[in-house]
Scaffold this motif. Structure first.
Motif, PDB file in Angstrom:
ATOM      1  N   ALA A  38      29.525 -16.694 -39.850  1.00  0.00           N
ATOM      2  CA  ALA A  38      30.478 -16.071 -38.932  1.00  0.00           C
ATOM      3  C   ALA A  38      31.727 -15.599 -39.668  1.00  0.00           C
ATOM      4  CB  ALA A  38      30.853 -17.049 -37.826  1.00  0.00           C
ATOM      5  N   ALA A  39      32.133 -16.351 -40.707  1.00  0.00           N
ATOM      6  CA  ALA A  39      33.297 -15.936 -41.511  1.00  0.00           C
ATOM      7  C   ALA A  39      33.028 -14.601 -42.188  1.00  0.00           C
ATOM      8  CB  ALA A  39      33.624 -17.010 -42.542  1.00  0.00           C
ATOM      9  N   CYS A  40      31.789 -14.385 -42.638  1.00  0.00           N
ATOM     10  CA  CYS A  40      31.441 -13.135 -43.311  1.00  0.00           C
ATOM     11  C   CYS A  40      31.440 -11.969 -42.324  1.00  0.00           C
ATOM     12  CB  CYS A  40      30.075 -13.257 -43.980  1.00  0.00           C
ATOM     13  SG  CYS A  40      30.007 -14.521 -45.279  1.00  0.00           S
ATOM     14  N   THR A  41      30.781 -12.155 -41.192  1.00  0.00           N
ATOM     15  CA  THR A  41      30.700 -11.060 -40.227  1.00  0.00           C
ATOM     16  C   THR A  41      32.033 -10.799 -39.543  1.00  0.00           C
ATOM     17  OG1 THR A  41      29.880 -12.640 -38.567  1.00  0.00           O
ATOM     18  CG2 THR A  41      28.235 -11.391 -39.808  1.00  0.00           C
ATOM     19  N   ALA A  42      32.921 -11.804 -39.525  1.00  0.00           N
ATOM     20  CA  ALA A  42      34.254 -11.578 -38.963  1.00  0.00           C
ATOM     21  C   ALA A  42      35.053 -10.628 -39.845  1.00  0.00           C
ATOM     22  CB  ALA A  42      34.992 -12.907 -38.809  1.00  0.00           C
TER      23      ALA A  42
END
Length: 859
Positions: free
Chosen positions: A697-701
């Motif tokens: 989720a940190a990457c796609t955020a």
């Protein structure tokens, strides 16, 4: 950069180039399967402390047991065993009991069908306790039949998401039943009576040596992991002597106790069982201590025969027992619904009680000194405990068809080749037995120390001695490429009494006057002053510090000075070494960010403290020597225990990815390797569902299409597997340990998943503990060799020393950062006089753990 700035710049930083394409991935929450074992390195014959467990039974039967009135777990075991001896019909089934409510039999109790229950009544008395009537109610559990065959299926093709817990629990209780009655059980360990082998470790405690036992599921064969266990127990002694051990020279029973003394004693005495002699002619009773009350025996009052009296007067007039120390506080014992006060001088601590409190530094040192034995001696101790346990003579094990091998498991391991380490001017060094030299080598990226100050807190260490040490430090720095100027000043303060030291004031004055890059702090000894200095420098003042003990200054040897230079260089943003291109793992040739994460929890008795997580990440794509960090303070929900999961991992990963991007010419990492420390096997799937999702989720955020390949490994050090060389000629060092680089990924490893045990360091003292790595997720489809070599090589990049360490640098750094934050929090509580029964606010705790200094301040 602060969190607000990062959030504002995210949109601008992570924008895809026109030619970039990202493939959507579907992730499975299941660890990847092992395709093949590793092949790199030379083979070595080893012995592991795992003993084959042969299981002949295919099913067992589960019953619930309710014992009334309530009793502690050890006492329940004894009540159960007494009831079985009195009931011949039930005894012939050799039932086993876990001390709580679970009973198992190898054959079904046909006289106890579903819905019915059996009642057993008996009279029982513990030593020093009155005789009481107890009732045991036995009924079938739901389900009653427990299938054991899934264990045999698991060792052939098992998966972490389908561990046969009910079958393992049943057999574990069978194997533990008789040892729990013969010995003193503590968790999964058993401690025989020590006899004359008891070792005093100070503080009213003694060292007991026993054995640890646990079922493990290896390749094609379940096994029992047997290891030496060491625990601190409270010494059986008069309570007055215990007070003296805790308080030392400050204890004067004639004067009573000051508040701080009472608090220190309370920490050790709470929940302990004591034996109480009721007057000179009365009998003995045992009680559990609630706490020391504030009132002394002379002042504490209660009602006796309808009138108010003091404890001192009652013992003198009614029990004909004049008190020798009436100014000491009384013990409040027994039921919390009653106020039973007993003079401390009439009580004795009962034998066999484990110490659950945190040990002092001297006690820990004594424990290590007395338990660290060479590997071959440890193996002999383990084999001795296996003989003492007499598994195969236990009638319960025979009834259930369990047989334990007499000899430990033999396994073939491999010794991985050491990496070639790169220093300045393309000079290289190849470690030998996990150690290498800095002779004629300069740091890969050496920093200069131009403006610095010495703060001397030891009044015994004269300025001349400090300057001699500084000269040695400057010479050592020059040899490794660091230019270290003369210190601007040597500031002397008296740090003998920690509570009178104002480290914030001292460091603020130095910072404002000199504006130094670093303050070198000389400490008189290992005590709370270290935490005070670090709390002041890292959190309050924002001044980088490096601490050294006065005895180190007096010794002034060259190797110590070089080690200090390594720490200072790393703190100032330099790189000590890196991996040479010849041995650099191929996966690091594309932009890779390596994370480490760890969580530290407060002791169980300190409810006022939060859990603290630390996440670090390599910021230099070339050598992975510089690390950014985030410290996360997390509080458990009310009424719940501290959680191992990192709650705000998404934010930490996101911010560190942005730092990597900025410091590497706007390069996005295409791979993430994540070393997660401190997760037990029972939490693997929980970690995958909670933390792995947060990393994604940190990457796609940052960018909806940004999906780097993620490899997620759990790093485990809290286990009891040990490896021993089958041939002593293959050992390394005086402790006769296996050589650094020894890896095992078969036989004792997981039946189907990719995990391995790696001894990456040279064991200097005692028996080396291999670090266990378990791959929970891998997008890159790495081989066993890829991951084992990467892990081993990253154990050589720890900036504190010229030795390979026991786990990879990122997980080691996360551990240090988490424990430094814990020290900051402890210091905040001490400075603000917040006791164990109080709590700091969440805002205060977060502020207390948030450093203002450079990224690698914790080194």
């Amino acid at each position: 950069m602060v969190a607000m700035d990062i959030a504002q710049t995210t949109e601008k930083i992570f924008q895809p180039k026109p030619s970039e394409k990202f493939e959507s991935k579907t992730y499975r929450l299941q660890p990847p399967k092992r395709k093949a074992v590793g092949e790199a390195g030379r083979k070595i014959k080893l012995v592991a402390n795992h003993f084959d467990l042969n299981i002949k039974c295919t099913e067992v039967y589960h019953y619930d047991v309710d014992i009334q009135p309530r009793a502690p777990k050890p006492m329940k075991r004894r009540i159960f065993q007494t009831a079985m001896k009195e009931n011949q019909q039930l005894q012939r089934f050799y039932p086993v009991f876990d001390g709580v409510k679970n009973m198992y039999t190898a054959r079904q109790l046909l006289d106890l069908p579903p819905g019915e229950q059996a009642k057993l009544t008996l009279r029982y008395a513990e030593p020093l306790e009155p005789t009481r009537d107890y009732t045991l109610v036995i009924k079938q559990a739901q389900p009653c039949r427990v299938d054991i065959t899934p264990i045999l299926q698991y060792v052939m093709r098992g998966s972490t998401d389908a561990i046969p817990q009910s079958a393992v629990q049943a057999l574990d209780i069978v194997l533990r039943h008789l040892p729990s009655l013969r010995f003193t059980p503590v968790g999964r360990s058993f401690f025989p009576e020590q006899g004359d082998r008891i070792i005093n470790i100070g503080g009213g405690c003694e060292l007991w040596i026993g054995y640890f036992s646990s079922i493990r599921m290896g390749w094609k064969q379940p096994r029992i992991n047997i290891d030496v266990a060491n625990k601190a127990f409270h010494t059986a002694m008069p309570v007055l002597d215990k007070m003296g051990e805790i308080l030392g020279r400050s204890f004067n029973p004639d004067r009573g106790l000051q508040e701080w003394q009472r608090n220190d004693v309370n920490k050790q005495m709470r929940t302990l069982k004591v034996e109480y002699q009721r007057g000179r002619q009365g009998g003995k009773r045992s009680y559990r201590v609630n706490q020391l009350i504030q009132q002394s025996a002379r002042n504490a009052k209660f009602m006796a025969d309808g009138r108010e009296t003091t404890v001192e007067r009652y013992f003198r007039d009614t029990l004909n027992t004049p008190l020798q120390y009436p100014n000491l506080p009384c013990l409040w014992v027994g039921s919390r619904d009653k106020k039973i006060y007993i003079p401390a001088e009439l009580c004795t601590i009962i034998k066999g009680q484990v110490n659950t409190r945190k040990l002092g530094a001297e006690q820990v040192s004594s424990m290590i000194k007395n338990t660290a034995v060479p590997a071959d001696q440890r193996l002999k101790r383990i084999e001795g405990f296996v003989r003492q346990a007499e598994f195969n003579k236990d009638p319960h094990n025979r009834e259930f068809g369990l047989q334990v091998a007499d000899r430990p498991t033999e396994v073939t391991g491999r010794v991985l080749p050491a990496p070639v380490l790169l220093y300045s001017d393309k000079r290289t060094e190849t470690p030998r037995d996990g150690v290498w030299s800095l002779q004629a080598k300069r740091f890969l990226d050496a920093r200069s120390l131009n403006n610095w100050v010495v703060l001397n807190y030891d009044p015994r260490t004269q300025t001349e001695k400090v300057l001699n040490f500084v000269r040695g430090l400057r010479e050592a720095g020059g040899q490794v490429g660091m230019r270290i100027a003369e210190p601007r000043d040597v500031v002397c303060r008296d740090g003998t009494n920690v509570d009178r030291v104002d480290a914030v004031k001292d460091l603020t004055g130095i910072r404002d006057h000199f504006k130094p890059e670093l303050v070198l702090v000389v400490l008189p000894m290992k005590n709370k002053l270290y935490n005070a200095v670090k709390g002041a420098g890292d959190v309050e003042v924002g001044q980088l510090t490096s601490c050294v003990l006065a005895k180190t200054v007096f010794r002034g040897d060259r190797q110590t000075a070089t080690n200090i230079c390594q720490k200072i260089n790393a703190k100032m943003g330099g790189s000590n070494n890196g991996l040479d291109a010849r041995t650099r793992p191929k996966l690091l040739y594309e932009p890779t960010i390596v994370f480490g994460a760890d969580v530290t929890h407060p002791p169980p008795d300190q409810v006022n403290k939060p859990s603290i997580a630390a996440v670090v990440a390599s910021l230099d794509a070339s050598y992975h020597a510089r690390y950014g960090h985030r410290v996360l303070v997390q509080f458990p929900s009310e009424g719940r225990r501290a959680e191992e999961m990192i709650v705000d991992l998404k934010r930490a990963v996101r911010e560190l990815l942005i730092e990597f991007y900025k410091l590497n010419n706007k390069t996005k990492p295409t791979r993430i390797v994540f070393f997660r420390d401190g997760v037990s096997e029972g939490q693997f799937l929980h970690v995958m569902s909670r933390e792995l999702e947060q990393v994604r989720a940190a990457c796609t955020a940052l960018e909806a299409s940004y999906q780097p390949k993620i490899t997620f490994l759990v790093v485990q050090k809290r286990h009891h597997t040990r490896l021993f060389a089958a041939d002593l000629r293959d050992t390394c060092g005086r402790s006769k340990n296996v050589p650094p680089g020894t890896v095992v990924d078969s036989v004792i490893a997981h039946p189907t998943e990719l995990d391995y045990f790696l001894v990456s360091h040279q064991g200097i003292q005692g028996t080396s503990r291999p670090t266990h790595y378990h791959v929970l997720h891998d997008d890159s489809n790495f081989t066993a060799d890829d991951l084992e070599i990467l892990t081993y090589y990253m154990c050589h990049l720890f900036s504190r020393c010229t030795r390979s360490v026991s786990n990879p640098a990122p997980s080691y750094y996360a551990h240090l950062a988490a424990y430094r934050a814990r020290a900051h929090h402890d210091n905040f509580l001490r400075v603000n006089d917040i006791g164990d029964d109080q709590a700091a606010s969440p805002e205060q705790s977060i502020a207390a753990c948030s450093p203002k200094t450079v990224p690698m301040y914790y080194v």
